[in-house]
Design a protein around this motif. Structure first.
Motif, PDB file in Angstrom:
ATOM      1  N   GLY A 127      -6.018   0.201 -12.788  1.00  0.00           N
ATOM      2  CA  GLY A 127      -7.160   0.439 -11.917  1.00  0.00           C
ATOM      3  C   GLY A 127      -8.385   0.853 -12.718  1.00  0.00           C
ATOM      4  O   GLY A 127      -9.513   0.440 -12.427  1.00  0.00           O
ATOM      5  N   GLY A 170      -5.557  -1.113  -8.067  1.00  0.00           N
ATOM      6  CA  GLY A 170      -6.326  -0.281  -7.156  1.00  0.00           C
ATOM      7  C   GLY A 170      -6.351   1.189  -7.504  1.00  0.00           C
ATOM      8  O   GLY A 170      -6.971   1.988  -6.796  1.00  0.00           O
ATOM      9  N   GLN A 172      -3.920   3.356  -7.296  1.00  0.00           N
ATOM     10  CA  GLN A 172      -3.103   4.174  -6.408  1.00  0.00           C
ATOM     11  C   GLN A 172      -1.654   4.201  -6.887  1.00  0.00           C
ATOM     12  O   GLN A 172      -1.144   3.220  -7.419  1.00  0.00           O
ATOM     13  N   ASP A 190      -7.687   0.038  -2.659  1.00  0.00           N
ATOM     14  CA  ASP A 190      -8.346   0.425  -3.904  1.00  0.00           C
ATOM     15  C   ASP A 190      -8.909   1.835  -3.760  1.00  0.00           C
ATOM     16  O   ASP A 190      -9.650   2.119  -2.810  1.00  0.00           O
ATOM     17  N   GLY A 197      -6.272  -3.261  -2.950  1.00  0.00           N
ATOM     18  CA  GLY A 197      -5.899  -2.889  -4.308  1.00  0.00           C
ATOM     19  C   GLY A 197      -5.411  -4.064  -5.125  1.00  0.00           C
ATOM     20  O   GLY A 197      -5.124  -3.921  -6.314  1.00  0.00           O
TER      21      GLY A 197
END
Length: 499
Positions: A127, A170, A172, A190, A197
């Motif tokens: 990410g 994303g 996460q 995201d 994401g």
């Protein structure tokens, strides 16, 4: 010369697809590793020696007589990987820290890629990579190395997850239980902008694919199934291939052939013509008739046909065939995902810790014939051993069905329909139902074992990753819901009813 004419109004749709196709066609070798510690310099028996050297063996693509490796990350790095790539045969290898958008657009920082033959992306957070590198001079420079020159690109962990057309980047921390409980969990979004994401505008070197890493170690089978369902639904693209790569394991992609290298397995999951997908907010994932090819070192997978290459299968591969439906079940039963003794109602309950893998016969009556099962199967403390062990049990019983029942899941059957299992919420638990993952061996054609001991082995040296060709996967929940309503017939190995 081929002239391509594109309707200007449709260019936004076709150009990204063309770009991904050109990248995949023109690239040199692509290496995606599942994470985990590399071997030491000088260790020619290590997984990373067998895998990473394929990047160097792609050769000198600049024509300067040297093989130069650039290693990318967003953090300060030590000299291990540069030294390692030089030992593998590179003329030079350099760490390049690119920690921000400003860095990624700084020509002086990105300059080492100008004459690079190999790009390698370290582990970290994909990410962060996406937010800092997407649409920058760095990204275009990587593309020049790989597409224009035919250079090699590789990545491990987050680096590998950054490589495919559909990149879960994303930021996460999604786990399997999240998506098995809520198919549209916010963890699929995201963290930066709240959108999806799964990004399709990043590097995109492995076309029509989604990659997850640390796959067995972190019990990510459910997670990858949830990611695949989201990618398919968001992009209206049923042909996406989901690839789960275990630690100290990877694939080396040359053309359309993905060679599996390492100690563990690589799982290739795809929809079939019979697949049914249901994703609703706050409800468990429902996903049926998926195909899983789980391969170990020595196997090759064709990314074009999306099938294992059986002509090059290892000599250790064993052909298997379904012996036919067994005798009927009898008696009602309930298996709660949080109740240890209920696991004895499977024909074989799969053990995974602290002792070595085993699958002793269940001691309860009545029980589910031709079944293998684990309860609390998404337990974060043991999820790696659980995932490895259920597949290892299926190697010994390839015509059986394996069940991974989460603590908030429940299996039931009635005395009037004892062959049909229903999937429900565990009434002993508060909160939402978690879907059960069903692994069905009826259509298997080959099985195999890795030549190496699994990272999940307890120390006995007996647990190895199992390989399968054409294993069926179903994610089942809410048998009592009108929009789902499916049961699973354990005698005929079939999903009954449903949407």
């Amino acid at each position: 010369m081929v002239k391509i004419v594109i309707n200007r109004a449709l260019s936004w749709l076709w150009l990204p697809l063309m770009l991904v196709w050109v990248q995949a066609a023109a690239a040199g070798v692509i290496v995606a590793a599942g994470g985990g510690a590399e071997g030491d310099v000088g260790d020619t028996g290590s997984w990373s020696y067998r895998l990473y050297r394929k990047l160097v063996q792609n050769g000198d693509v600049t024509g300067d007589g040297r093989i130069k490796v650039v290693i990318l990350s967003t953090a300060d790095e030590d000299s291990f990987l540069p030294d390692y790539f030089v030992w593998l045969g590179a003329s030079s290898a350099t760490n390049v820290k690119v920690a921000s958008l400003a860095d990624a657009n700084n020509a002086a920082i990105v300059a080492p890629l100008q004459d690079a033959d190999v790009v390698f992306i370290k582990g970290g957070d994909q990410g962060v990579y996406y937010d800092a590198w997407n649409g920058t001079l760095l990204e275009s420079s990587i593309r020049t190395v790989v597409v224009t020159r035919g250079g090699a690109i590789g990545g491990t962990s987050a680096g590998a997850m950054s490589l495919p057309q559909y990149s879960f980047a994303g930021g996460q921390d999604l786990i399997s239980l999240d998506v098995l409980t809520d198919a549209k969990t916010p963890y699929l979004n995201d963290a930066s902008d709240g959108g999806s994401g799964i990004h399709t505008d990043f590097l995109g070197f492995v076309a029509n694919a989604l990659i997850d890493t640390h796959f067995t170690k972190r019990g990510r089978l459910g997670r990858l199934l949830g990611l695949l369902g989201k990618a398919v639904q968001d992009n209206n693209a049923t042909g996406i291939l989901a690839i789960g790569i275990e630690e100290q394991t990877g694939i080396a992609v040359t053309g359309t052939s993905a060679e599996v290298v390492g100690t563990g397995s690589v799982d290739f999951i795809q929809q079939t013509g019979s697949t049914v997908l249901r994703r609703d907010s706050g409800r468990p994932l429902y996903y049926t008739h998926l195909r899983l090819d789980r391969l170990t070192e020595g196997w090759q997978f064709d990314l074009s046909s999306k099938l294992p290459n059986l002509s090059t299968r290892p000599a250790t591969a064993v052909a298997v065939s379904y012996p036919g439906d067994g005798s009927a079940n009898s008696g009602a039963l309930t298996i709660q995902g949080d109740y240890p003794s209920d696991a004895q109602q499977f024909a074989h309950t799969v053990l995974y810790a602290p002792d070595a893998y085993s699958a002793p016969t269940g001691s309860a009556s009545p029980y589910i014939k031709s079944s293998l099962g684990l309860i609390d199967a998404q337990n974060t403390d043991s999820r790696g051993a659980i995932q490895q062990s259920i597949f290892r049990a299926l190697y010994d019983y390839p015509s059986y069905t394996g069940f991974l029942v989460a603590f908030s899941g429940q299996l039931e059957r009635t005395s009037t329909s004892p062959d049909n299992l229903q999937f429900k919420r565990n009434t002993a638990q508060s909160g939402s139902e978690a879907a059960t993952i069903v692994l069905d061996g009826k259509a298997l054609t080959y099985k195999d074992l890795s030549p190496y001991v699994s990272l999940e082995d307890s120390g006995s040296g007996t647990l190895k990753a199992a390989a399968f060709v054409n294993l069926a996967v179903d994610v089942l929940a809410e048998s009592n819901a009108t929009s789902r309503g499916a049961t699973y017939n354990t005698r005929t190995h079939s999903v009954v009813g449903g949407p």
